[in-house]
Motif scaffolding. Structure first.
Motif, short mmCIF file in Angstrom:
data_model
loop_
_atom_site.label_atom_id
_atom_site.label_comp_id
_atom_site.label_asym_id
_atom_site.label_seq_id
_atom_site.Cartn_x
_atom_site.Cartn_y
_atom_site.Cartn_z
N ARG A 1 0.86 -1.18 0.00
CA ARG A 1 0.00 0.00 0.00
C ARG A 1 0.90 1.23 0.00
NH1 ARG A 1 0.09 -2.09 5.14
NH2 ARG A 1 0.64 -0.65 6.83
N VAL A 2 0.36 2.34 -0.46
CA VAL A 2 1.11 3.59 -0.54
C VAL A 2 0.48 4.59 0.43
CG1 VAL A 2 1.80 5.51 -2.02
CG2 VAL A 2 1.77 3.18 -2.93
N VAL A 3 1.31 5.21 1.24
CA VAL A 3 0.84 6.21 2.19
C VAL A 3 1.56 7.52 1.89
CG1 VAL A 3 0.73 6.90 4.61
CG2 VAL A 3 0.40 4.50 3.98
N VAL A 4 0.78 8.57 1.63
CA VAL A 4 1.32 9.91 1.43
C VAL A 4 1.31 10.62 2.78
CG1 VAL A 4 1.06 12.12 0.25
CG2 VAL A 4 0.53 9.98 -0.95
N GLN A 5 2.49 10.91 3.28
CA GLN A 5 2.61 11.53 4.61
C GLN A 5 2.93 13.01 4.43
OE1 GLN A 5 5.90 10.84 7.82
NE2 GLN A 5 4.41 9.19 8.05
N ALA A 6 2.02 13.87 4.83
CA ALA A 6 2.18 15.31 4.62
C ALA A 6 1.58 16.07 5.80
CB ALA A 6 1.53 15.74 3.32
N ARG A 7 2.28 17.10 6.23
CA ARG A 7 1.77 17.91 7.34
C ARG A 7 0.59 18.77 6.89
NH1 ARG A 7 3.80 18.60 12.05
NH2 ARG A 7 5.82 17.75 11.41
N GLU A 8 0.57 19.17 5.62
CA GLU A 8 -0.51 20.00 5.08
C GLU A 8 -1.55 19.08 4.46
OE1 GLU A 8 -3.14 22.15 4.35
OE2 GLU A 8 -1.45 23.34 5.14
N PRO A 9 -2.73 18.92 5.09
CA PRO A 9 -3.73 17.98 4.57
C PRO A 9 -4.32 18.39 3.24
CG PRO A 9 -4.61 19.22 6.44
CD PRO A 9 -3.15 19.55 6.36
N GLN A 10 -4.07 19.63 2.79
CA GLN A 10 -4.56 20.01 1.46
C GLN A 10 -3.91 19.15 0.38
OE1 GLN A 10 -7.04 22.08 0.86
NE2 GLN A 10 -7.26 22.50 3.04
N LEU A 11 -2.70 18.64 0.67
CA LEU A 11 -2.05 17.75 -0.28
C LEU A 11 -2.79 16.43 -0.41
CD1 LEU A 11 1.68 18.42 0.68
CD2 LEU A 11 0.62 18.95 -1.52
N TRP A 12 -3.53 16.04 0.63
CA TRP A 12 -4.29 14.79 0.60
C TRP A 12 -5.38 14.86 -0.49
CZ3 TRP A 12 -5.72 13.55 6.41
CH2 TRP A 12 -4.55 13.52 7.17
N LYS A 13 -5.89 16.07 -0.73
CA LYS A 13 -7.05 16.22 -1.59
C LYS A 13 -6.72 16.06 -3.07
CE LYS A 13 -9.74 19.25 1.47
NZ LYS A 13 -10.52 20.50 1.53
N LEU A 14 -5.43 16.08 -3.40
CA LEU A 14 -5.05 16.00 -4.81
C LEU A 14 -5.32 14.60 -5.36
CD1 LEU A 14 -1.67 17.96 -4.68
CD2 LEU A 14 -3.92 18.82 -5.35
N PRO A 15 -5.51 14.49 -6.68
CA PRO A 15 -5.81 13.18 -7.30
C PRO A 15 -4.55 12.32 -7.47
CG PRO A 15 -5.81 14.88 -8.98
CD PRO A 15 -5.63 15.59 -7.67
N TRP A 16 -4.05 11.75 -6.36
CA TRP A 16 -2.86 10.91 -6.44
C TRP A 16 -3.12 9.66 -7.27
CZ3 TRP A 16 1.86 12.34 -4.57
CH2 TRP A 16 1.90 13.47 -3.75
N GLN A 17 -4.40 9.34 -7.47
CA GLN A 17 -4.73 8.17 -8.31
C GLN A 17 -4.26 8.36 -9.75
OE1 GLN A 17 -6.75 10.02 -6.49
NE2 GLN A 17 -8.23 8.81 -5.32
N ALA A 18 -3.95 9.61 -10.16
CA ALA A 18 -3.50 9.88 -11.52
C ALA A 18 -2.03 9.51 -11.72
CB ALA A 18 -3.71 11.36 -11.85
N VAL B 1 -4.18 4.07 -1.96
CA VAL B 1 -3.41 5.20 -1.45
C VAL B 1 -4.09 5.73 -0.19
CG1 VAL B 1 -2.47 7.49 -1.93
CG2 VAL B 1 -2.66 5.81 -3.77
N GLY B 2 -3.30 5.88 0.87
CA GLY B 2 -3.79 6.47 2.10
C GLY B 2 -2.96 7.69 2.46
N TYR B 3 -3.36 8.37 3.52
CA TYR B 3 -2.71 9.62 3.90
C TYR B 3 -2.50 9.64 5.40
CZ TYR B 3 -4.49 10.55 -0.74
OH TYR B 3 -4.79 10.43 -2.07
N SER B 4 -1.43 10.35 5.82
CA SER B 4 -1.15 10.44 7.25
C SER B 4 -0.40 11.73 7.54
CB SER B 4 -0.32 9.24 7.72
OG SER B 4 1.01 9.35 7.25
N PHE B 5 -0.32 12.05 8.83
CA PHE B 5 0.47 13.18 9.29
C PHE B 5 1.87 12.70 9.68
CE2 PHE B 5 -3.84 14.79 10.30
CZ PHE B 5 -3.79 15.98 9.58
N PRO B 6 2.88 13.59 9.66
CA PRO B 6 4.22 13.17 10.10
C PRO B 6 4.28 12.84 11.59
CG PRO B 6 4.31 15.21 8.81
CD PRO B 6 2.87 14.95 9.13
N ASP B 7 3.42 13.48 12.38
CA ASP B 7 3.42 13.23 13.83
C ASP B 7 2.32 12.23 14.16
OD1 ASP B 7 5.38 15.22 14.06
OD2 ASP B 7 3.85 16.78 14.21
#
Length: 788
Positions: A133-150, A162-168
């Motif tokens: 699985r792929v996890v995009v770890q970003a402090r700014e959650p606005q990056l989560w909203k982008l279409p990483w599926q592309a 694809v999932g998302y998480s915070f660095p902390d």
């Protein structure tokens, strides 16, 4: 075991680019690889997303009958209007442009290090297409909203979500007992229904097999909080209804009168998480703020919608997700498949981006079977360790300590104990070189000048000059069982003086024994045999830790060509003590040097078990100097023979002089706790420890009797049990157990600094085994031993 690729997006912006790190690891494992790179700047992505978002929010969608628009979950703060074909086409163009721009951005090859990240991730996806699985770890959650599926790397791998998480992040440790159940416990909250049809959501959940679901229809806040605190705990929390995010804070509408922010019932949520809650699903509008607040509570999984969402889209996603998840697809795969099936809503371009999966990186996403307590990824239904009664702790401690002591007596732990002995020895305080010793060594230049073996005439001349300095004793660690060149008579004449200690070697194989120089008294000789622990440990441990001071009569020694009864070091020490008028005697088969008793190694001594205790052996307490190769002042043969500035007769006055070979080309190396030392240096350490024990009160190494070791090991076994008895949270137990091991090591180090060898390895094993035994017993012990 599943694998995870974590794409860590660090400092940066779309104006400057982003620092990126790819970390690869297995679940529950350490990182396998980590690569750093950088994504380039791209101003168009942010502006395209904002354009898509604005047009998407302006759309209205008719329901399936095309008769009314009530299937929107309406945000009362926005004015809605009927969508037009122009609005839909504009939204579609923005979505298409955003996906193309996103794909090109993630396909960049010129960015520093990014190409290496792409190549490594591509290999990982190809190798584990069904287990990663792929996890995009970003402090700014606005990056989560982008279409990483592309991302082009993901197109060929439909199983990879694809999932998302915070660095902390931090893992929440459970601390309450949960009743064992084969059903997935679900708390489903159906909130304010204004302009919403929540019946399909309820039906989709009702159709789940192996689920125990409680529905709350438009509950009050008090009812919700009370249910969340159910003692049996929950596996999954579901909400459908109105919700929105304001200033990074999410709010849900429970009914037409009450709304709750997450912070208003955070204590109930935290308690539910500690009781086993793993997944929260918000099938409602604009749930980013809800996910952010739940992430701060360390929940494992949150699934939410990033934008305003029509009923039909939310219902479709939930139905598809639950269907896939119940088939025991991985959580990530189930979410991705459900996202892709939202493309049927052609009047909502970008609908596939709406559902977002947040994951706490400290947790592993559970499967449906795992929520039921099945499979290799099963979650523990008992989420804390019950408190074993005190008498159970005592019993477990006694049993483990007894087992550990038995294993020790059989020599099972001996190799580890000797390694621990070496480690503590190496950490002793630095000491100065011994001023009572002088080493006269033939180095490489001496060998080139005088030859090897050193001729008798040269050696005789050397000994004569040293004798003129009036030393207390001179030990000659040079084999001289046969004449070497001219001058044998002069050499024998010199060695006949009681001041000198010539050598021989007993060796356990008589043919390999080495005879002393001819015509010398047996009482003057010293054997130089050094004994490693290779035979004692049954492995390749050739470390010299023991020194044979004197030997016991035996048939092997009788056939040896070496008649010496006393060791080289003991003979030299005895001459030194005689010069100081210090008495030497044997008391109870142990050497008495002045008031110091040299404790003899017995069959069971310290970490030694089943030791061959023939002869009078003692442990060597090596002197730790700044240079392990130099225990005393050292000069060369030519310094003495040429009377250079390095040698003056007063250098050796009343000192013990050891004469031998120090040239590296002449092999005579032995493993010691301080590395490889020449035999001459090991003998010097042994002489030094005897002199220091008598004159400096530097204690010789001693150890506890068996009953002392037993009490010590039992005490630490009891400590391990009491830690599990006193502390109930796993995080606390791990921290305190680790601290206890460090304290144990510190105690052993301090004791060794006072020359007392106390058992570290058996005590550490007993401590950890007792705690592990009690942890297991918590799950299977009868009620009489456990307090629930």
């Amino acid at each position: 075991m599943s694998r995870v690729a974590v794409l860590k997006i660090g400092q940066g912006s779309f104006e400057q680019g982003f620092a990126v790190t790819l970390q690869l690891r297995e679940d529950y494992g350490s990182p396998i690889a980590e690569l750093e790179g950088r994504l380039p700047a791209n101003l168009e992505i942010e502006s395209l997303y904002l354009c898509w978002q604005q047009t998407f929010r302006s759309l209205t969608v008719l329901d399936r009958s095309n008769q009314h628009s009530d299937d929107w979950e309406v945000d009362q703060h926005l004015v809605t209007h009927r969508s037009t074909r122009e609005d839909i086409e504009a939204c579609r163009q923005f979505a298409k442009a955003l996906e193309m721009n996103m794909g090109a951005w993630l396909q960049s090859t010129a960015a520093e290090g990014w190409q290496k990240i792409r190549e490594r991730l591509a290999r990982e996806l190809a190798s584990y297409p069904d287990r990663i699985r792929v996890v995009v770890q970003a402090r700014e959650p606005q990056l989560w909203k982008l279409p990483w599926q592309a991302w082009d790397l993901l197109r060929d791998y439909p199983q990879v979500g694809v999932g998302y998480s915070f660095p902390d992040f931090e893992q929440e440790q459970p601390d309450r007992a949960i009743a064992t159940s084969k059903l997935v416990r679900i708390l489903a909250v159906l909130g304010d229904r204004a302009q919403l049809d929540l019946t399909p959501d309820e039906t989709a959940i009702q159709q789940l097999k192996q689920a125990d679901t409680i529905f709350l229809h438009q509950p009050t806040a008090q009812e919700l909080i009370h249910r969340l605190r159910d003692d049996r705990g929950w596996d999954l929390f579901f909400f459908a209804g109105h919700s929105h995010t304001e200033q990074q804070t999410g709010k849900i509408a429970l009914n037409d009168r009450e709304s709750l922010e997450v912070d208003q019932f955070r204590n109930a949520l935290r308690e539910a998480i500690r009781k086993g809650l793993k997944i929260a699903i918000f099938n409602s509008c604009d749930g980013l703020g809800l996910a952010q607040r739940l992430a701060s509570l360390n929940i494992a999984i949150v699934i939410f919608m990033q934008e305003k969402v029509p009923d039909s889209v939310a219902q479709s996603f939930l139905k598809e997700f639950l269907s896939e998840y119940e088939k025991d697809q991985s959580l990530y795969t189930a979410v991705r498949r459900s996202q892709e099936r939202l493309e049927e809503f052609q009047n909502l371009p970008g609908a596939t981006w709406l559902p977002i999966l947040y994951q706490n990186p400290a947790d592993v996403p559970p499967t449906w079977q795992a929520l039921q307590g099945k499979g290799s990824n099963a979650l523990p239904r008992r989420s804390f360790l019950p408190k074993v009664k005190l008498h159970g702790v005592m019993l477990a401690s006694l049993l483990v300590a007894s087992l550990t002591l038995w294993a020790r007596s059989q020599g099972i732990l001996q190799a580890w104990e000797l390694q621990a002995f070496d480690q503590v020895m190496r950490q002793q305080p630095i000491e100065p070189i011994d001023p009572r010793l002088v080493i006269v060594g033939a180095d490489e230049e001496d060998i080139r000048q005088y030859g090897h073996p050193i001729p008798d005439a040269t050696l005789a001349q050397l000994l004569q000059k040293l004798k003129q300095g009036k030393p207390a004793a001179i030990g000659v660690d040079i084999v001289r069982d046969q004449p070497v060149g001219k001058g044998q008579a002069q050499l024998i004449e010199q060695l006949s003086d009681p001041l000198f200690v010539p050598i021989c070697s007993i060796d356990s194989i008589s043919e390999k024994s080495i005879a002393p120089p001819q015509k010398l008294s047996e009482d003057q000789l010293g054997f130089v045999d050094l004994h490693s622990d290779e035979q004692q440990t049954g492995n390749q441990d050739s470390t010299v830790r023991r020194y044979l001071l004197s030997r016991s009569p035996n048939p092997v020694a009788t056939s040896s060509r070496c008649p010496a009864s006393y060791s080289f070091a003991l003979q030299l020490s005895a001459r030194y003590f005689q010069s100081k008028k210090i008495a030497i005697a044997v008391q109870a088969n142990q050497w008495q040097l002045g008031s110091t008793l040299v404790r003899r190694l017995a069959r069971h001594s310290g970490g030694y078990q089943n030791l061959d205790d023939r002869g009078n052996q003692s442990l060597i307490r090596y002197r730790r100097t700044l240079n392990p190769q130099q225990i005393a002042r050292q000069i060369t043969f030519r310094d003495v023979l040429r009377n250079t500035g390095e040698f003056k007769s007063d250098l050796v006055v009343e000192r013990v002089v050891l004469v031998g070979i120090t040239a590296p080309s002449i092999p005579d190396l032995h493993n010691t706790p301080y590395g490889r030392l020449r035999g001459l240096q090991v003998h010097a350490h042994s002489v030094s420890q005897l002199l220091s024990a008598v004159e400096d009160r530097r204690r010789l190494i001693h150890w506890l009797p068996f009953w002392g070791d037993a009490i010590w090991v039992l005490s630490w076994s009891l400590v391990g049990g009491l830690i599990l008895w006193r502390f109930r949270r796993l995080s606390e137990q791990g921290l305190v157990l680790g601290s206890a091991v460090l304290v144990l090591y510190g105690c052993c180090w301090l004791a060794f600094a006072q020359s007392l060898w106390i058992p570290f390895v058996p005590s550490a094993i007993a401590l950890l085994l007792t705690s592990g035994t009690i942890a297991i017993a918590n799950q299977i012990a009868p009620k009489g031993l456990v307090d629930q």
